[in-house]
Design a protein around this motif. Structure first.
Motif: not given
Length: 354
Positions: A92-97, A102-105, A108-117
């Motif tokens: 269960q701990y590994q699933e949480c990690i 996945q949420e961090k990625d 991060q993709r959303e932040m990079m996209s907004r920063q580029q825009d």
């Protein structure tokens, strides 16, 4: 040893239960008349099996702990092939990690996209705003020429108003250029072209750019051209010189500004070297020194921080606290050194070591 103590502390309750059961069994067998040596032999065999189980368990514990330490050291890249879980809670701990990774990625993709825009928007805005600025400059020049054609005295209010408008337009243009360079620098730009540059070619455009400001404030400019070259990026170095001259003119009320370009030969490690030419490197310095109001000693260590204006910034409403920050950041990217010294009321000396 530290990990073993931690593992032992985590399993001390189970070990205590095993010891208690062994003592109960030993007492029971003694009460039933079983010889002590037979009991001792059985206890010794059980102790050996328990020790082997502890060592095997510690080996697995150490491997899991090592993998966790690696993940902590490089949390940005969480491995997908983690060690197979032995227990349900570990799975269960590994699933949480994995869910957190996945949420961090995603963020991060959303932040990079907004920063580029945002970066693209600011770049577009800066280029678009330059058109009305250029038009205003032409209108101001035409108005000034009309005043000169009418033989109006230089101290006439119309001439002074036009000059003041030109100064404000020039200041707006400065801030626009600063915003553009800040956007490029924040976008981790690769717009650096290193080549051997004659430093006069980087200094003179800035002098011409601020010539009217020197004339308007009646400041003296001292500069002797030198035939000295260095490997740098001409455009970015020119922007740094622009910012340093801008500060020098802004904070100097009387006296003047001195620009000096020098070359020196020194050992690459700062020591005396062996005396052979190949053991020394040729360095160039650009020094910009003014006779302005200077910087307070307590502000000097922080003036290159983002947004820090200090005492001068609180007394000058036009200070942004970004000019020297950009100078430091750009020179760091170029691999040049930046030394700023000042004495309040005596002036400021900025030195670029290339």
């Amino acid at each position: 040893m530290k990990n073993f103590r931690a593992y032992f502390a985590e399993n001390i309750r189970w070990l205590a239960v095993i010891v208690f059961i062994a003592l109960v069994m030993t007492g029971t067998m003694l009460l039933n008349g079983i010889p002590f040596y037979e009991i001792g032999y059985g206890m010794l065999l059980c102790g050996f099996v328990a020790a082997a189980a502890v060592l095997v368990g510690y080996g697995r514990h150490r491997e899991s702990f090592r993998q966790l330490e690696q993940m902590q050291a490089n949390i940005a890249a969480i491995p997908c092939d983690m060690k197979a879980p032995e227990y349900m809670y570990e799975k269960q701990y590994q699933e949480c990690i994995r869910a957190v990774a996945q949420e961090k990625d995603r963020l991060q993709r959303e932040m990079m996209s907004r920063q580029q825009d945002l970066s693209e928007y600011y770049s577009m805005w800066v280029h678009q705003i330059k058109t009305p600025i250029a038009a205003l400059k032409l209108l101001m020049d035409e108005e000034m020429n009309a005043c000169l054609d009418d033989d109006i005295a230089e101290n006439d209010m119309r001439i002074m108003n036009v000059q003041q408008k030109q100064n404000e337009i020039f200041r707006i243009e400065q801030y626009v250029d600063m915003a553009l360079q800040y956007t490029r620098l924040g976008a981790q730009t690769n717009d650096f072209v290193f080549e051997r540059v004659l430093l006069d070619e980087a200094v003179k455009p800035s002098i011409y750019k601020y010539a009217k400001q020197f004339i308007h404030k009646q400041l003296r400019l001292t500069y002797v051209p030198q035939d000295i070259s260095a490997v740098t990026d001409k455009k970015w170095l020119g922007f740094v010189i622009d910012q340093l001259l801008s500060n020098a003119v802004k904070y100097t009320k009387q006296g003047g500004v001195t620009i000096e370009v020098t070359a020196a030969v020194q050992p690459p490690d700062g020591s005396r070297g062996t005396g052979r030419a190949k053991d020394h490197v040729r360095t160039a310095r650009i020094i910009i020194e003014d006779t302005g109001i200077g910087i307070r000693a307590e502000d000097l260590p922080r003036v290159c921080e983002m947004g820090y204006t200090g005492y001068n910034g609180h007394s000058d409403q036009y200070s942004t606290g970004i000019g020297l920050y950009l100078c430091r950041a750009i020179l760091d990217r170029l691999g040049h050194q930046f030394v700023l010294t000042s004495e309040q009321g005596r002036g400021t000396r900025a030195e670029i070591l290339i």
